[in-house]
Design a protein around this motif. Structure first.
Motif: not given
Length: 459
Positions: A98-100, A104-107, A321-323
């Motif tokens: 979940t953290v990963l 990956s989408i926070i920004g 990874g790509w997100g």
């Protein structure tokens, strides 16, 4: 004059207090109803995940049901002074994944589709795993879950067979037949709008039906009709991956089963499936459709292309990874020969590897291992004849195997499938805790008996 005035003021205050108290009680009644029915909340949430319409203004009904479940179980746990969250070994890889995904989408700009995928793949399974341990504590509630599973299996079988024989007027909800929604409009795809997801649900629920039959929960004509319709419904999905996983699960049950009755049932299901196949082949349209599915090579060529493109994407970013939800658009640029703007990998493990790197796949492997280990625990005394008995532990690896095999052929973005599996895993985790408590109580009792003073024998 002063006394009557004070009396009237007191009466008005009393009346206002009663009105306010009545209003508070009326406002708290829905909260009381939610707290008093955690099992119903859980099953309603699973139903909403199964039957939600993907393209209407109120399609977030599954989110509303899930939020009510979380609030209801949380408030109930606080009121009853229960421990809200027990950290299991499987909790840590869930948190890591979940953290990963969130990192990956926070920004990135807000994208509703990306957050929906995040919820379906990580947040909802994580929550249902822990909520199931709080909700399904008593055998009565486990039986209610079992009844729910049998009802859903009957519904999915009926829908699939109705589609196979052309009785589409009997299929509800009607959006299942909408060709503009989902995939595989020419197959029995069910409310999940994807044939593989429907097949996985049928296969897993079918194993639960076998378990219920052996325990005497379903008998007679109902059991015969339900188990006989299962292989026909699997055939109606017209999906080779579903056929393969179903055949392998039946063979494994026959080989692994120490129960002769279970072996006979599996053999009977195999015979019914063979008979249904022969009957289907007697119709020209169905025979032609089956032949085309077996001979179709386009999906295999497509999978080879996207697997190659996905591997190239992984080599470019093997660590970070790509997100999440970045793979479809990027994969279309790494695969030649296809004009689609977005391509999907059709493989859960490849998607994890590309979107979250080697750490993401390692965490997922750790999670699956811990969930498998849940089926090796002790059975509490109160559950030895119940739903989660020793026999359930025997079929737990089969249930996981069904999920794993199909995850290699489709991306498991389906809330209902994930929720069903992780809910049962949460039930097993809670049962292991109860079994440990039984052992601790027994050990404490033995120590107490050992510490009793010995009476001297009179001469």
């Amino acid at each position: 004059m002063t006394a009557p005035v004070s009396v009237r003021i007191g009466q008005r205050c009393s009346w206002a207090g009663e009105v306010a108290w009545g209003g508070m009680r009326a406002g708290l009644r829905p909260v009381q109803a939610i707290i008093a029915a955690p099992t119903a909340l859980f099953l309603v949430a699973l139903t909403a995940m199964l039957l939600r319409h993907p393209d209407v203004s109120f399609y977030e009904i599954d989110r509303v049901a899930f939020l009510l479940l979380v609030v209801g179980v949380t408030v109930r746990a606080v009121v009853m002074r229960q421990r809200l969250m027990v950290v299991e070994r499987a909790t840590w890889p869930m948190i890591g994944l979940t953290v990963l995904a969130v990192a990956s989408i926070i920004g990135q700009p807000f994208d509703n589709r990306t957050w929906c995928l995040l919820a379906a793949k990580f947040l909802v399974p994580f929550a249902l795993f822990h909520l199931a341990g709080l909700v399904f504590r008593e055998e009565q509630r486990l039986r209610q879950f079992e009844i729910f599973a049998l009802v859903v299996l009957a519904y999915l079988c009926f829908t699939a067979i109705a589609f196979l024989v052309g009785a589409k007027s009997l299929i509800y909800p009607r959006f299942i037949l909408d060709e503009s929604l989902g995939y595989h409009v020419d197959r029995a795809r069910g409310p999940l709008l994807q044939a593989v997801a429907n097949g996985v649900s049928l296969n897993m629920l079918g194993v639960l039906a076998l378990h219920a039959f052996l325990r005497g929960r379903i008998r007679g004509v109902r059991a015969a009709v339900l188990l006989a319709s299962l292989p026909v419904a699997i055939l109606a999905t017209m999906t080779r991956a579903v056929w393969l996983s179903f055949a392998v699960s039946v063979v494994v049950l026959i080989i692994r089963a120490h129960n002769r009755r279970l072996r006979r049932i599996c053999v009977a299901v195999t015979m019914v499936g063979t008979l249904g196949l022969l009957i289907t082949l007697s119709f020209d349209d169905q025979r032609r459709a089956l032949t085309e599915r077996l001979q179709e090579s386009g999906p295999l060529d497509f999978r080879k292309a996207v697997y190659t493109g996905g591997w190239q994407m992984f080599l470019e970013k093997p660590i970070t990874g790509w997100g999440i939800n970045q793979m479809p658009a990027e994969l279309a640029r790494h695969v030649s020969g296809y004009k689609e703007k977005e391509l999907y990998p059709h493989n859960t493990y490849l998607e994890l590897l590309v979107e979250h790197g080697v750490f993401g796949l390692a965490l997922y492997g750790w999670l699956m291992w811990e969930i498998l280990r849940l089926g090796r625990g002790l059975v509490p005394r109160a559950e030895r004849e119940g739903f989660l008995n020793q026999q359930f532990y025997g079929v737990w690896p089969v249930l996981l195997g069904i999920y794993w095999v199909n995850a290699a052929l489709v991306v498991m973005n389906y809330q209902f499938v994930n929720g069903l599996l992780f809910a049962m895993a949460g039930m097993l985790a809670a049962q292991r805790r109860r079994a440990r408590c039984d052992l601790e109580r027994d050990a404490a009792s033995m120590r107490a008996v050992a510490c009793l003073p010995c009476e001297s024998n009179p001469i």
